[in-house]
Design a protein around this motif. Structure first.
Motif, mmCIF file in Angstrom:
data_model
loop_
_atom_site.group_PDB
_atom_site.id
_atom_site.type_symbol
_atom_site.label_atom_id
_atom_site.label_comp_id
_atom_site.label_asym_id
_atom_site.label_seq_id
_atom_site.Cartn_x
_atom_site.Cartn_y
_atom_site.Cartn_z
ATOM 1 N N UNK A 1 65.403 -15.332 4.629
ATOM 2 C CA UNK A 1 63.795 -14.823 4.822
ATOM 3 C C UNK A 1 64.094 -14.999 6.389
ATOM 4 N N UNK A 2 62.695 -14.835 7.316
ATOM 5 C CA UNK A 2 62.853 -14.625 8.289
ATOM 6 C C UNK A 2 61.464 -15.933 8.534
ATOM 7 N N UNK A 3 62.137 -16.672 9.797
ATOM 8 C CA UNK A 3 61.227 -17.798 9.890
ATOM 9 C C UNK A 3 60.655 -17.100 10.546
ATOM 10 N N UNK A 4 59.141 -18.068 10.444
ATOM 11 C CA UNK A 4 57.391 -17.458 10.842
ATOM 12 C C UNK A 4 57.569 -16.342 12.562
ATOM 13 N N UNK A 5 57.301 -15.757 12.357
ATOM 14 C CA UNK A 5 56.378 -15.156 13.648
ATOM 15 C C UNK A 5 58.015 -13.667 13.754
ATOM 16 N N UNK A 6 58.985 -13.816 12.486
ATOM 17 C CA UNK A 6 60.264 -12.969 12.764
ATOM 18 C C UNK A 6 59.593 -11.757 11.512
ATOM 19 N N UNK A 7 59.694 -10.180 11.573
ATOM 20 C CA UNK A 7 59.473 -9.251 10.657
ATOM 21 C C UNK A 7 57.645 -9.318 10.155
ATOM 22 N N UNK A 8 57.489 -9.567 8.577
ATOM 23 C CA UNK A 8 56.018 -9.842 7.921
ATOM 24 C C UNK A 8 56.493 -11.587 8.069
ATOM 25 N N UNK A 9 56.976 -12.172 8.342
ATOM 26 C CA UNK A 9 56.515 -14.132 7.937
ATOM 27 C C UNK A 9 55.381 -14.181 9.593
ATOM 28 N N UNK A 10 54.713 -14.856 8.983
ATOM 29 C CA UNK A 10 53.352 -14.903 9.884
ATOM 30 C C UNK A 10 53.661 -16.642 10.959
ATOM 31 N N UNK A 11 52.616 -16.804 11.875
ATOM 32 C CA UNK A 11 53.146 -17.783 11.961
ATOM 33 C C UNK A 11 53.671 -17.235 13.650
ATOM 34 N N UNK A 12 53.859 -17.836 15.293
ATOM 35 C CA UNK A 12 54.952 -18.396 15.606
ATOM 36 C C UNK A 12 55.819 -19.033 16.559
ATOM 37 N N UNK A 13 56.670 -18.638 17.044
ATOM 38 C CA UNK A 13 58.347 -19.710 17.101
ATOM 39 C C UNK A 13 57.524 -20.635 17.611
ATOM 40 N N UNK A 14 57.991 -21.857 16.933
ATOM 41 C CA UNK A 14 57.866 -23.806 17.198
ATOM 42 C C UNK A 14 59.200 -24.251 17.723
ATOM 43 N N UNK A 15 59.927 -23.525 18.568
ATOM 44 C CA UNK A 15 60.727 -24.990 18.800
ATOM 45 C C UNK A 15 61.800 -25.220 17.878
#
Length: 218
Positions: A63-77
């Motif tokens: 799967x894509x982590x948040x903020x990647x591709x169609x996954x929602x959210x933003x990078x969270x370290x």
């Protein structure tokens, strides 16, 4: 290899899922490298590990982590990404609750997230950790590491010095009750640019050993 969308902590998460081919099939969760370095679930090492588990009859999710591709959210370290991985495993278990065992596999940043998930989920019985960024992130949470696995790194890794990985391996090997395999692929860089076949041979040999009915490692 159906596209799937499932709920995560920050909204929807996009994945690819290979359903269980038989009842009680084991589960494998595959985690991609650093989102801010261009890492996605379609990274070639992430895909190769996914295909290896599919070929062995696992129910497999990448799967894509948040903020990647169609996954929602933003990078969270890494904090939110660990929550994404936990949600992904929850989702697989909700549709395939009779799985007997679970494996986790990650590349680089994904290896760090995977080894944190290992600490929280006792059902994870084995791991594949490719080029874990032992010089960039703190791995001291592995105390004790709850399951056996393999760590593979490149001997010419320009991002994670081989010595940093060796120190992590040596530390994990002081623990009783688990077995840590370690392969260093001499000419490989961090991305196994020309050594993908050697990387997958190492991982496949390890899985052959671990999944054999008479495996010495449970």
């Amino acid at each position: 290899m159906p596209d799937v969308i499932f709920p995560g902590p920050e909204g929807r998460i996009e994945g690819r899922f290979s359903p269980p081919p038989r009842p009680r099939a084991p589960v494998a969760l595959i985690l991609h490298p650093h989102p801010q370095g261009g890492g996605t679930m379609n990274d070639r090492i992430t895909q190769a590990m996914y295909k290896s588990f599919v070929a062995r009859g696992f129910a497999v999710l990448r799967f894509n982590f948040r903020g990647v591709g169609r996954s929602q959210g933003t990078f969270d370290n890494g904090i939110g990404e660990l929550s994404d991985a936990a949600s992904a495993l929850d989702w697989v278990q909700s549709i395939h609750p009779e799985a007997q065992t679970t494996w986790i596999a990650g590349f680089s940043f994904g290896a760090w997230i995977g080894m944190q998930l290992l600490m929280r989920r006792p059902e994870i019985r084995g791991f594949l950790s490719v080029a874990p960024p032992a010089n960039m992130y703190d791995f001291s949470f592995l105390a004790p590491c709850p399951s056996s696995g393999i760590i593979v790194a490149g001997g010419q890794d320009e991002i994670v010095p081989p010595g940093a990985v060796q120190k992590l391996v040596d530390k994990l090997r002081t623990q009783k009750g688990i077995t840590i395999h370690h392969d260093e692929i001499p000419r490989a860089n961090h991305f196994f640019e020309h050594e993908l076949d050697q990387l997958m041979k190492s991982l496949d040999n390890y899985l052959d050993m671990r999944l054999a009915p008479d495996s010495p490692i449970r």
